[in-house]
Structures are given as structure tokens and as C-alpha cells.
Design a protein around this motif. Structure first.
Motif, PDB file in Angstrom:
ATOM      1  N   GLY A  59       0.912  -1.263  -0.208  1.00 40.00           N
ATOM      2  CA  GLY A  59       0.157   0.104   0.049  1.00 40.00           C
ATOM      3  C   GLY A  59       0.672   1.202  -0.066  1.00 40.00           C
ATOM      4  O   GLY A  59       2.214   1.208   0.167  1.00 40.00           O
ATOM      5  N   LYS A  60       0.370   2.382  -0.420  1.00 41.70           N
ATOM      6  CA  LYS A  60       0.954   3.709  -0.153  1.00 41.70           C
ATOM      7  C   LYS A  60       1.481   4.203   1.109  1.00 41.70           C
ATOM      8  O   LYS A  60       0.221   4.011   2.053  1.00 41.70           O
ATOM      9  N   ARG A  98       1.908   6.911   3.681  1.00 43.86           N
ATOM     10  CA  ARG A  98       1.915   8.398   4.221  1.00 43.86           C
ATOM     11  C   ARG A  98       3.471   9.245   4.173  1.00 43.86           C
ATOM     12  O   ARG A  98       4.276   8.427   4.586  1.00 43.86           O
ATOM     13  N   PRO A 140       8.905   9.157   4.570  1.00 41.22           N
ATOM     14  CA  PRO A 140       7.730   8.258   4.779  1.00 41.22           C
ATOM     15  C   PRO A 140       7.385   7.955   6.100  1.00 41.22           C
ATOM     16  O   PRO A 140       8.427   7.784   6.995  1.00 41.22           O
ATOM     17  N   SER A 149       7.337  -1.939   0.036  1.00 42.59           N
ATOM     18  CA  SER A 149       6.474  -0.818   0.160  1.00 42.59           C
ATOM     19  C   SER A 149       7.254   0.439  -0.100  1.00 42.59           C
ATOM     20  O   SER A 149       6.960   1.204  -0.656  1.00 42.59           O
ATOM     21  N   ALA A 203       8.061   0.950  -3.501  1.00 39.98           N
ATOM     22  CA  ALA A 203       7.138   1.469  -4.572  1.00 39.98           C
ATOM     23  C   ALA A 203       7.323   3.036  -4.559  1.00 39.98           C
ATOM     24  O   ALA A 203       7.091   3.742  -5.269  1.00 39.98           O
ATOM     25  N   VAL A 204       7.720   3.499  -3.151  1.00 44.04           N
ATOM     26  CA  VAL A 204       8.267   4.886  -3.199  1.00 44.04           C
ATOM     27  C   VAL A 204       9.481   5.180  -4.135  1.00 44.04           C
ATOM     28  O   VAL A 204       9.322   6.412  -4.810  1.00 44.04           O
ATOM     29  N   ASP A 250       8.117   5.666  -7.313  1.00 43.99           N
ATOM     30  CA  ASP A 250       7.646   6.885  -7.840  1.00 43.99           C
ATOM     31  C   ASP A 250       8.391   7.992  -8.170  1.00 43.99           C
ATOM     32  O   ASP A 250       8.190   8.684  -9.066  1.00 43.99           O
TER      33      ASP A 250
END
Length: 236
Positions: A5-6, A8, A57, A98, A101-102, A105
Motif C-alpha cells: 500500500g501507499k 503516508r 515516509p 512498500s 514503491a516509493v 514513484d
């Protein structure tokens, strides 16, 4: 395993055109926003650059065994806070996904992998070492503050295997306060020594009188170190 999941995110944008990124991972129980505020309190200003976006993050809350299973914002679980126990690889690897994924991006935004630096404080530093040495060795650098790896960490083996295969690894900047719990400082020194023995270029800095905290001197060292790895390449 649950889908990635993304996370915060809290970020400090560059004053000019972005050409590089830094991921700064908080310690156990903290948040990205909390770490940014702490850095700002210590420096008297944000850790900010003309061309680098600094990303903070936040780890998702999960049951944390050292707190008897109470939920906490930690990057991974530990059976106990010790160098001698096995790593909780399932939770570490899930968080590598996770954080990967950052990184993706940033790549999608046009930032090359060799223009990214990753690091963290305490547990965030250990997480950064797993992320870089095992999955993203082609970043520009890795830094850890007041942090350590377990004695039998799979990270050491990953470093050895990559170097035997002729792959390169980024330089490690490691900082630790001498007044942190003496055991933790020793664990930090042993981590640097084991990574160096495995073949990783390491630079270990002790800060006299510093406890399990950040200080201005190490953040200023970090700023200079980041700029040597992520110089501003824009035309004058």
C-alpha cells in the motif's frame, strides 16, 4: 502477504528544479512528519536543497513484539532488541516492497536511481541498509544514525554476494553517539566493521556525549555528504 500500500509521506521540496531525491526513514514509534520536525528543531531549519526533494515516509502501524504486541509505527518486527536473535525477515521484506514503491514513484517522476540517497535513524537506518544492500544497490548512497544490524543479518551475505558478482555498492555513512546506550554504540561499531569486512565502503563517525538523538554536527555532516553524492547538475 498483503498487497503493498501507499505510505503516508511528508516531503520538503527543493527551491529549484528537482534532479535528485533523499529518503529519510524515522525510528520506531515515530512518523515521517515527526522526524522532519525533529530535524528542523535541531538545525533551526529544514534539511532542504535547491535541487533535492527530501522524503519522510511513515511506517504503517503494526503489532510490535518488544512492546508485547501493541501497535506501533515500526518498519519491521523484532523478536527482541538484540544483535543475537534472528531477523524478522517476513516483515522486513514486506516493507522493502512498500519502500520500493516509493523509489519507483521517484523513477516515474524522472529521477534516476543513481540520483537517490536512502537513510534513516535507529530502526530506520537498519531498514535502509536492508533496502539498499539487498534490493537497490545502485542508489547514490546510504546513511544510518544510531543504528545497527543483527550479527547474522542477511544483509552481510547480500553485500558479499553482490561484490563477488562484480556489482558495486554505494558508500555508507554511519554516525553514532558515544553516550547512547554503550551496548547500542558497540553494536553500531560492529555493524560498520562487519559491513566493511564484507566489502562495503563504510565511514563511521562517533559523536562524543550524544545519546540516542540527532545533533546539529551530524546533520551538517549529512548535508555535506549528500551534496557530494547528489551535486546540482543544472547549468549556471
Amino acid at each position: 502477504m498483503a498487497a503493498v500500500g501507499k505510505l503516508r509521506m511528508c516531503a520538503v521540496s527543493p527551491s529549484g528544479k528537482q534532479s535528485a531525491s533523499v529518503l529519510f526513514l524515522h525510528g520506531s514509534g515515530d512518523t515521517g512528519r515527526g522526524l522532519r520536525a525533529w530535524v528542523r528543531d535541531v538545525l533551526g531549519k529544514d534539511l532542504a536543497f535547491s535541487h533535492i526533494r527530501v522524503l519522510y515516509p511513515t511506517a504503517p502501524a503494526r503489532p510490535y513484539t518488544p512492546m508485547r504486541g501493541a501497535p506501533s509505527t515500526v518498519w519491521f518486527d523484532r523478536r527482541k532488541i538484540s544483535q543475537d536473535c534472528p531477523e524478522h525477515l517476513e516483515s522486513i521484506d514486506h516493507m522493502c516492497d512498500s519502500l520500493g514503491a516509493v523509489i519507483q514513484d521517484e523513477l516515474n517522476a524522472g529521477i534516476p536511481k543513481h540520483r537517490i540517497v536512502i537513510g534513516g535513524f535507529s530502526m530506520g537506518g537498519a531498514m535502509a541498509l536492508h533496502l539498499v544492500c539487498r534490493q537497490h544497490p545502485d542508489v547514490a548512497g546510504v546513511f544510518v544514525f544510531s543504528s545497527f544490524l543483527n550479527k547474522d543479518s542477511v544483509t552481510y551475505q547480500a553485500v558479499e554476494e553482490r561484490l563477488r558478482a562484480g556489482q558495486s555498492l554505494p558508500e555508507l555513512l554511519q554516525c553514532h553517539g558515544t553516550s547512547d546506550d554503550l551496548v547500542l554504540h558497540r553494536w553500531g561499531e560492529q555493524t560498520a566493521a562487519l559491513l566493511d569486512k564484507a566489502g562495503m565502503t563504510t565511514s563511521f563517525h562517533s559523536f562524543p556525549g550524544l545519546q540516542h538523538q540527532l545533533c546539529r554536527a551530524e546533520l551538517e555532516l549529512l548535508r555535506s555528504w549528500i551534496l557530494t553524492r547528489l551535486p546540482d547538475t543544472s547549468s549556471p
